[in-house]
Design a protein around this motif. Structure first.
Motif, PDB file in Angstrom:
ATOM      1  N   VAL A   4      59.776  42.127  29.026  1.00  0.00           N
ATOM      2  CA  VAL A   4      60.612  43.498  28.049  1.00  0.00           C
ATOM      3  C   VAL A   4      59.706  43.900  26.858  1.00  0.00           C
ATOM      4  O   VAL A   4      59.311  43.255  26.389  1.00  0.00           O
ATOM      5  N   ARG A   5      59.565  45.124  26.874  1.00  0.00           N
ATOM      6  CA  ARG A   5      58.975  45.800  25.669  1.00  0.00           C
ATOM      7  C   ARG A   5      59.796  46.876  24.952  1.00  0.00           C
ATOM      8  O   ARG A   5      60.525  47.676  25.474  1.00  0.00           O
ATOM      9  N   VAL A   6      60.084  46.470  23.615  1.00  0.00           N
ATOM     10  CA  VAL A   6      60.932  47.127  22.783  1.00  0.00           C
ATOM     11  C   VAL A   6      60.132  48.046  21.871  1.00  0.00           C
ATOM     12  O   VAL A   6      59.078  47.495  21.133  1.00  0.00           O
ATOM     13  N   GLU A   7      60.185  49.597  21.924  1.00  0.00           N
ATOM     14  CA  GLU A   7      59.276  50.101  20.836  1.00  0.00           C
ATOM     15  C   GLU A   7      59.988  50.294  19.665  1.00  0.00           C
ATOM     16  O   GLU A   7      61.224  50.113  19.511  1.00  0.00           O
ATOM     17  N   ASP A   8      59.299  50.517  18.390  1.00  0.00           N
ATOM     18  CA  ASP A   8      59.690  50.445  17.229  1.00  0.00           C
ATOM     19  C   ASP A   8      60.450  51.908  17.075  1.00  0.00           C
ATOM     20  O   ASP A   8      60.426  52.967  17.827  1.00  0.00           O
ATOM     21  N   HIS A   9      61.614  51.759  16.241  1.00  0.00           N
ATOM     22  CA  HIS A   9      62.376  52.909  16.002  1.00  0.00           C
ATOM     23  C   HIS A   9      61.815  53.590  14.988  1.00  0.00           C
ATOM     24  O   HIS A   9      61.154  52.872  13.869  1.00  0.00           O
ATOM     25  N   PRO A  10      62.029  54.887  14.846  1.00  0.00           N
ATOM     26  CA  PRO A  10      61.423  55.806  13.749  1.00  0.00           C
ATOM     27  C   PRO A  10      61.616  55.420  12.423  1.00  0.00           C
ATOM     28  O   PRO A  10      61.048  55.356  11.611  1.00  0.00           O
ATOM     29  N   PHE A  11      62.926  55.078  12.088  1.00  0.00           N
ATOM     30  CA  PHE A  11      63.518  54.449  10.809  1.00  0.00           C
ATOM     31  C   PHE A  11      64.300  53.329  10.589  1.00  0.00           C
ATOM     32  O   PHE A  11      64.482  52.777   9.715  1.00  0.00           O
ATOM     33  N   PHE A  12      64.563  52.997  11.759  1.00  0.00           N
ATOM     34  CA  PHE A  12      65.607  51.332  11.734  1.00  0.00           C
ATOM     35  C   PHE A  12      64.287  50.300  11.861  1.00  0.00           C
ATOM     36  O   PHE A  12      63.669  50.531  12.955  1.00  0.00           O
ATOM     37  N   HIS A  13      64.247  49.160  11.172  1.00  0.00           N
ATOM     38  CA  HIS A  13      63.499  48.192  11.191  1.00  0.00           C
ATOM     39  C   HIS A  13      64.256  46.948  11.492  1.00  0.00           C
ATOM     40  O   HIS A  13      65.122  46.595  10.643  1.00  0.00           O
ATOM     41  N   ARG A  14      64.134  45.972  12.437  1.00  0.00           N
ATOM     42  CA  ARG A  14      64.810  44.643  12.541  1.00  0.00           C
ATOM     43  C   ARG A  14      64.148  43.572  11.871  1.00  0.00           C
ATOM     44  O   ARG A  14      62.920  43.143  12.129  1.00  0.00           O
ATOM     45  N   ASP A  15      65.069  42.766  11.325  1.00  0.00           N
ATOM     46  CA  ASP A  15      64.562  41.456  10.530  1.00  0.00           C
ATOM     47  C   ASP A  15      65.680  40.333  10.976  1.00  0.00           C
ATOM     48  O   ASP A  15      66.666  40.425  10.092  1.00  0.00           O
ATOM     49  N   GLY A  16      65.282  39.870  12.071  1.00  0.00           N
ATOM     50  CA  GLY A  16      66.466  38.700  12.567  1.00  0.00           C
ATOM     51  C   GLY A  16      67.582  39.818  13.076  1.00  0.00           C
ATOM     52  O   GLY A  16      67.571  40.706  13.891  1.00  0.00           O
ATOM     53  N   ASP A  17      68.633  39.286  12.468  1.00  0.00           N
ATOM     54  CA  ASP A  17      70.090  40.037  12.730  1.00  0.00           C
ATOM     55  C   ASP A  17      70.099  41.147  11.945  1.00  0.00           C
ATOM     56  O   ASP A  17      71.231  41.913  11.848  1.00  0.00           O
ATOM     57  N   ASP A  18      69.294  41.311  10.755  1.00  0.00           N
ATOM     58  CA  ASP A  18      69.648  42.546   9.709  1.00  0.00           C
ATOM     59  C   ASP A  18      68.761  43.534   9.997  1.00  0.00           C
ATOM     60  O   ASP A  18      67.705  43.721  10.994  1.00  0.00           O
ATOM     61  N   ILE A  19      69.136  44.750   9.660  1.00  0.00           N
ATOM     62  CA  ILE A  19      68.548  46.122  10.000  1.00  0.00           C
ATOM     63  C   ILE A  19      68.091  46.590   8.331  1.00  0.00           C
ATOM     64  O   ILE A  19      68.947  46.667   7.658  1.00  0.00           O
ATOM     65  N   LEU A  20      67.113  46.902   8.637  1.00  0.00           N
ATOM     66  CA  LEU A  20      66.181  47.713   7.452  1.00  0.00           C
ATOM     67  C   LEU A  20      65.984  49.086   7.519  1.00  0.00           C
ATOM     68  O   LEU A  20      65.598  49.640   8.687  1.00  0.00           O
ATOM     69  N   ILE A  21      66.415  49.953   6.423  1.00  0.00           N
ATOM     70  CA  ILE A  21      66.301  51.272   6.496  1.00  0.00           C
ATOM     71  C   ILE A  21      65.731  51.909   5.191  1.00  0.00           C
ATOM     72  O   ILE A  21      66.384  51.289   4.103  1.00  0.00           O
ATOM     73  N   LYS A  22      65.149  52.884   4.924  1.00  0.00           N
ATOM     74  CA  LYS A  22      64.658  53.439   3.733  1.00  0.00           C
ATOM     75  C   LYS A  22      65.325  55.013   3.888  1.00  0.00           C
ATOM     76  O   LYS A  22      65.213  55.579   4.608  1.00  0.00           O
ATOM     77  N   VAL A  23      65.762  55.137   2.628  1.00  0.00           N
ATOM     78  CA  VAL A  23      66.823  56.200   2.649  1.00  0.00           C
ATOM     79  C   VAL A  23      66.346  57.240   1.186  1.00  0.00           C
ATOM     80  O   VAL A  23      66.213  56.438   0.122  1.00  0.00           O
ATOM     81  N   PRO A  24      66.081  58.370   1.565  1.00  0.00           N
ATOM     82  CA  PRO A  24      65.237  59.232   0.333  1.00  0.00           C
ATOM     83  C   PRO A  24      66.876  59.750  -0.702  1.00  0.00           C
ATOM     84  O   PRO A  24      67.691  60.025  -0.092  1.00  0.00           O
ATOM     85  N   VAL A  25      66.640  59.481  -1.762  1.00  0.00           N
ATOM     86  CA  VAL A  25      67.589  59.989  -2.849  1.00  0.00           C
ATOM     87  C   VAL A  25      66.871  60.634  -3.998  1.00  0.00           C
ATOM     88  O   VAL A  25      65.959  60.537  -4.360  1.00  0.00           O
ATOM     89  N   SER A  26      67.708  61.748  -4.152  1.00  0.00           N
ATOM     90  CA  SER A  26      67.181  62.696  -5.300  1.00  0.00           C
ATOM     91  C   SER A  26      67.415  61.998  -6.576  1.00  0.00           C
ATOM     92  O   SER A  26      67.850  61.157  -6.917  1.00  0.00           O
ATOM     93  N   VAL A  27      66.400  62.443  -7.762  1.00  0.00           N
ATOM     94  CA  VAL A  27      66.574  62.062  -8.988  1.00  0.00           C
ATOM     95  C   VAL A  27      67.928  62.023  -9.604  1.00  0.00           C
ATOM     96  O   VAL A  27      68.455  60.984 -10.123  1.00  0.00           O
ATOM     97  N   PRO A  28      68.524  63.335  -9.441  1.00  0.00           N
ATOM     98  CA  PRO A  28      69.802  63.454 -10.070  1.00  0.00           C
ATOM     99  C   PRO A  28      70.782  62.534  -9.434  1.00  0.00           C
ATOM    100  O   PRO A  28      71.736  61.870 -10.115  1.00  0.00           O
ATOM    101  N   GLU A  29      70.796  62.166  -8.120  1.00  0.00           N
ATOM    102  CA  GLU A  29      71.791  61.295  -7.616  1.00  0.00           C
ATOM    103  C   GLU A  29      71.575  59.861  -8.161  1.00  0.00           C
ATOM    104  O   GLU A  29      72.382  59.207  -8.218  1.00  0.00           O
ATOM    105  N   ALA A  30      70.359  59.423  -8.258  1.00  0.00           N
ATOM    106  CA  ALA A  30      69.908  58.165  -8.636  1.00  0.00           C
ATOM    107  C   ALA A  30      70.237  57.797  -9.989  1.00  0.00           C
ATOM    108  O   ALA A  30      71.011  56.933 -10.445  1.00  0.00           O
ATOM    109  N   CYS A  31      70.268  59.086 -10.888  1.00  0.00           N
ATOM    110  CA  CYS A  31      70.547  59.074 -12.359  1.00  0.00           C
ATOM    111  C   CYS A  31      71.883  58.968 -12.567  1.00  0.00           C
ATOM    112  O   CYS A  31      72.446  58.017 -13.312  1.00  0.00           O
TER     113      CYS A  31
END
Length: 104
Positions: A4-31
């Motif tokens: 079985v070969r599993v390709e990487d997902h474009p934005f989801f990354h797996r670490d054990g049972d956890d899913i990691l994702i990076k999300v862009p946020v604008s500066v006003p939203e963060a502030c």
């Protein structure tokens, strides 16, 4: 034998049972803080971004990760915030950025 070969997902990354994702946020939203929708394995979820969020800060969405049949539990989804700097395309935007810089 089965291979079985599993390709990487474009934005989801797996670490054990956890899913990691990076999300862009604008500066006003963060502030100022905001509520944003983030993709999950099961659909979309609402994430509250607190006031003063920094670049690279991580937030946990409990039980939004991968289901583990052995332990009968779900992992978490870790959302990492990446700040998107505004593009100063007009003079008004540049003026506001200069004013903000002078305040800090």
């Amino acid at each position: 034998y089965i291979t079985v070969r599993v390709e990487d997902h474009p934005f989801f990354h797996r670490d054990g049972d956890d899913i990691l994702i990076k999300v862009p946020v604008s500066v006003p939203e963060a502030c100022l803080g905001a509520k944003i929708e983030v993709p999950t394995v099961d659909g979309r979820a609402l994430l509250k971004i607190p006031q003063g969020t920094q670049n690279g800060q991580r937030f946990r969405l409990r039980e939004k990760g991968v289901f583990n049949a052995r332990t009968n539990t779900h992992g978490d989804q870790i959302v990492e915030v990446t700040l998107q700097a505004p593009k100063a395309q007009d003079e008004r935007t540049r003026e506001l950025l200069r004013e903000l810089a002078s305040l800090h």
